[in-house]
Design a protein around this motif. Sequence first.
Motif, PDB file in Angstrom:
ATOM      1  N   LEU A 125     136.038  43.792  29.301  1.00  0.00           N
ATOM      2  CA  LEU A 125     135.075  44.007  30.297  1.00  0.00           C
ATOM      3  C   LEU A 125     133.882  43.420  29.773  1.00  0.00           C
ATOM      4  CD1 LEU A 125     134.170  45.997  32.524  1.00  0.00           C
ATOM      5  CD2 LEU A 125     133.885  47.696  31.070  1.00  0.00           C
ATOM      6  N   GLY A 126     133.577  43.322  28.592  1.00  0.00           N
ATOM      7  CA  GLY A 126     131.957  42.904  28.165  1.00  0.00           C
ATOM      8  C   GLY A 126     131.965  41.407  28.506  1.00  0.00           C
ATOM      9  N   TYR A 127     133.215  40.481  28.545  1.00  0.00           N
ATOM     10  CA  TYR A 127     133.188  39.394  28.346  1.00  0.00           C
ATOM     11  C   TYR A 127     133.027  38.910  29.854  1.00  0.00           C
ATOM     12  CZ  TYR A 127     134.342  37.796  23.784  1.00  0.00           C
ATOM     13  OH  TYR A 127     134.141  37.558  22.478  1.00  0.00           O
ATOM     14  N   PHE A 128     133.929  40.029  30.644  1.00  0.00           N
ATOM     15  CA  PHE A 128     133.857  39.520  32.087  1.00  0.00           C
ATOM     16  C   PHE A 128     132.474  39.786  32.665  1.00  0.00           C
ATOM     17  CE2 PHE A 128     133.958  41.616  36.625  1.00  0.00           C
ATOM     18  CZ  PHE A 128     134.415  40.972  37.232  1.00  0.00           C
ATOM     19  N   LEU A 129     131.647  40.714  32.206  1.00  0.00           N
ATOM     20  CA  LEU A 129     130.464  41.195  32.935  1.00  0.00           C
ATOM     21  C   LEU A 129     129.368  39.895  32.320  1.00  0.00           C
ATOM     22  CD1 LEU A 129     130.131  44.986  32.557  1.00  0.00           C
ATOM     23  CD2 LEU A 129     130.510  43.687  34.446  1.00  0.00           C
ATOM     24  N   PHE A 130     129.694  39.597  31.201  1.00  0.00           N
ATOM     25  CA  PHE A 130     128.914  38.388  30.668  1.00  0.00           C
ATOM     26  C   PHE A 130     128.999  37.194  31.396  1.00  0.00           C
ATOM     27  CE2 PHE A 130     128.213  34.776  27.814  1.00  0.00           C
ATOM     28  CZ  PHE A 130     126.758  34.966  27.493  1.00  0.00           C
ATOM     29  N   VAL A 163     127.489  33.213  35.801  1.00  0.00           N
ATOM     30  CA  VAL A 163     127.559  32.582  37.086  1.00  0.00           C
ATOM     31  C   VAL A 163     126.398  32.840  38.021  1.00  0.00           C
ATOM     32  CG1 VAL A 163     129.062  32.787  39.148  1.00  0.00           C
ATOM     33  CG2 VAL A 163     129.979  32.453  36.940  1.00  0.00           C
ATOM     34  N   ALA A 164     125.755  34.213  38.152  1.00  0.00           N
ATOM     35  CA  ALA A 164     124.871  34.687  38.871  1.00  0.00           C
ATOM     36  C   ALA A 164     123.699  33.699  38.568  1.00  0.00           C
ATOM     37  CB  ALA A 164     124.479  36.115  38.698  1.00  0.00           C
ATOM     38  N   PHE A 165     123.272  33.434  37.295  1.00  0.00           N
ATOM     39  CA  PHE A 165     122.030  32.757  36.844  1.00  0.00           C
ATOM     40  C   PHE A 165     122.171  31.296  37.282  1.00  0.00           C
ATOM     41  CE2 PHE A 165     121.332  35.960  33.262  1.00  0.00           C
ATOM     42  CZ  PHE A 165     120.474  36.593  33.847  1.00  0.00           C
ATOM     43  N   VAL A 166     123.342  30.656  37.324  1.00  0.00           N
ATOM     44  CA  VAL A 166     123.725  29.472  37.411  1.00  0.00           C
ATOM     45  C   VAL A 166     123.569  29.084  39.126  1.00  0.00           C
ATOM     46  CG1 VAL A 166     125.489  27.799  37.977  1.00  0.00           C
ATOM     47  CG2 VAL A 166     125.091  28.605  35.641  1.00  0.00           C
TER      48      VAL A 166
END
Length: 67
Positions: A45-50, A55-58
Motif C-alpha cells: 500500500l505504501g509503495y502504491f501510494l508513493f 505519477v501525479a507530480f509528473v
Amino acid sequence: MSSPSPGSGSGQAGAPDPLDALQREYDERRRAEEKRGERYMWWYLGYFLFGIHIVAFVMIYAIKHAN
C-alpha cells in the motif's frame, strides 16, 4: 474394576494432549503468517501510494510545461 474415562484426568493429569499441542502450533503458525501478510500488505500500500504521487507530480509537471 472400572476403567477411567478419557476426560476424567486420573493418572495422567500432567500429560499434554497431542491434538491440543498440534492445534496450538497450527494457531501460532497461522498468526505468524497472518502478521507477515499484513505487514506485506502495508508495504505494498505504501509503495502504491508513493507511485501514485510520483505519477501525479509528473503529470502536473507535464501540464504546466506544455505549450
